[in-house]
Scaffold this motif. Structure first.
Motif: not given
Length: 481
Positions: A60-67, A96-98, A346-350
């Protein structure tokens, strides 16, 4: 901690000697575009476990960050709302991180993770138990803060294995696992009943690794665990540790240097520059050992990918950023705030940054003849074994709690298991060996050597002086050779 300080100091000598003696530069003469393509590619691909597997711990946090990262950096990069400044192209990570960090704060404050499994809370929550309140306002580092370092041959060899691998590729958690397994068996741990209760409550085995991890999280004054940081093995540090999500650890050198030069539209770094970089990295690890940081200094694959994502490759930016990092490192509260960022962000950034580095590696193939069966075999075999062999070693360790090499000499086990658990190291061994033994003379053009050979020396291309001259007139002390 004193043993780790001593191991870092001794291991640093390896990089200092290989770097400033130009030995690594001489070895780089065996490199070619065909050999470097799988090595640099595996620097990115070899870190796939840091990508979606870590992101999936909190989708729920990682997918929105990746997109959001893909959307802002790629689809909005030409949008310039402020006087023609490409804000979305230059600052996609900060934006995006903010945004996602605030979104995670809202989820945490609304009680979305109340009663959820402990792993979910570690990955998703932003309110870390006493993390900010227990952090000191000011923390000034000083040499030998843990006391005089102790030196042991076994510890030093275990650390050297990680240092040798770091000269080739980026941080790979497996290599620290094997070296850490040896150090764990040779260090005395200050365990008390509170820590053992914490291990029991989390349904963990009381192994050395789990104790070391929880010791890094445990606040003995309050009796609470500080669930602020992502548990894993730290970069360039063969020992269980905790990662601060606000940092970008990494452990690669040669592969990342090649990738950075491509993304910065610079000439490939000549042998002298590669050796110089290895030597400076060794000095950084030496200072880490003296100051008791418990982690070694290294190149960062994430920052190499960030160079390509933002198109910012200025030295001045790096120098100013280093100044900020040194200043804010003394402010404990500041670091604690950033440690509250969930690691899936950060995993999404990776996923984006590591993928970009991998593609840069494959771009070296444009200088080779990929219609040649020889080149196809070398490339395919290097990539496949570079992923398959470390995966086998990792799975073996997971099943048996010790590496495939398991003799009575712990330092020997750590050394070999570390080498063979590194994707880029395996790729380098296979690619360079085959490329320099199979039809070498007949395949010079197919290997891409006519384009590559002129960049071997510092004077081989006039642009090298512009790209690789040291700042502040330091070339007086480190003249090109």
């Amino acid at each position: 901690m004193r043993a780790i300080q001593g191991a870092l100091i001794v291991a640093a000598s390896i990089q200092i000697i290989l770097g400033y003696s130009q030995v690594w530069g001489l070895f780089s003469r065996f490199f070619s575009p065909l050999g470097m393509a799988p090595v640099v590619g595996l620097v990115g691909l070899g870190l796939f476990q840091r990508g979606f597997p870590a992101l999936g711990n909190c989708v729920e946090i990682g997918i929105p960050m990746l997109l959001l990262v893909i959307g802002v950096s790629q689809y909005l990069k030409h949008v310039r709302p402020l006087r023609g400044t490409p804000i979305f192209e230059r600052f996609p990570v900060l934006i995006c991180v903010t945004i996602v960090w605030i979104y995670a704060l809202v989820l945490t404050a609304s009680g979305a993770y109340r009663g959820r499994p402990i792993q979910t809370q570690i990955s998703c929550r932003t309110d870390k138990a006493n993390l900010i309140s227990s952090a000191p306002w000011f923390k000034f580092p000083y040499p030998l803060q843990w006391g005089p370092p102790t030196f042991a041959a076994g510890h030093s060899f275990a650390m050297m294995s990680a240092v040798l691998v770091s000269m080739i590729e980026e941080q790979n958690s497996s290599k620290e696992m094997y070296a850490g397994d040896f150090l764990c068996q040779n260090l005395e741990l200050p365990i008390n009943s509170q820590l053992l209760n914490a291990i029991s409550n989390m349904n963990l085995e009381p192994t050395c690794e789990h104790m070391l991890i929880l010791m890094s999280l445990f606040n003995f004054e309050t009796g609470y665990l500080n669930f602020g940081r992502s548990i894993r093995f730290s970069s360039a540090y063969p020992f269980c540790s905790v990662e601060e999500p606000g940092s970008f650890p990494g452990n690669e050198s040669t592969g990342a240097y090649k990738a950075a030069s491509r993304l910065a539209i610079a000439t490939p770094p000549p042998a002298y520059v590669l050796s110089r970089g290895i030597g400076w990295q060794g000095i950084g690890i030496l200072l880490d050992g003296l100051f008791g940081t418990c982690t070694g200094s290294t190149v960062s694959v994430e920052n190499v990918g960030l160079l390509g994502l933002t198109r910012v490759g200025s030295r001045r930016v790096v120098q100013i950023s280093a100044g900020f990092m040194i200043f804010f490192s003394m402010l404990g509260k500041f670091g604690a705030v950033f440690a509250s960022i969930p690691f899936p962000i950060f995993a999404a950034l990776y996923c984006v940054l590591f993928g970009l580095v991998a593609s840069v590696g494959l771009s070296f193939l444009q200088f080779t003849n990929m219609n040649s069966m020889r080149n196809l075999i070398i490339t395919g075999l290097s990539l496949f074994l570079g992923i398959s062999v470390p995966q086998f070693f990792n799975e073996y360790w997971g099943r048996n709690r010790h590496g495939l090499v398991n003799t009575n000499a712990g330092w020997f086990n750590a050394f070999l298991n570390t080498i063979f658990s590194s994707p880029a190291t395996i790729g380098l061994i296979v690619a360079v060996f085959l490329d320099n033994t199979l039809d070498v003379e007949k395949a010079k053009k197919d290997r891409g050597m006519p384009w590559w050979v002129k960049f071997r020396t510092f004077r081989g291309d006039n642009r090298n002086e512009e790209f690789y001259t040291l700042p502040f007139n330091l070339n007086r002390f480190f003249p090109p050779t």
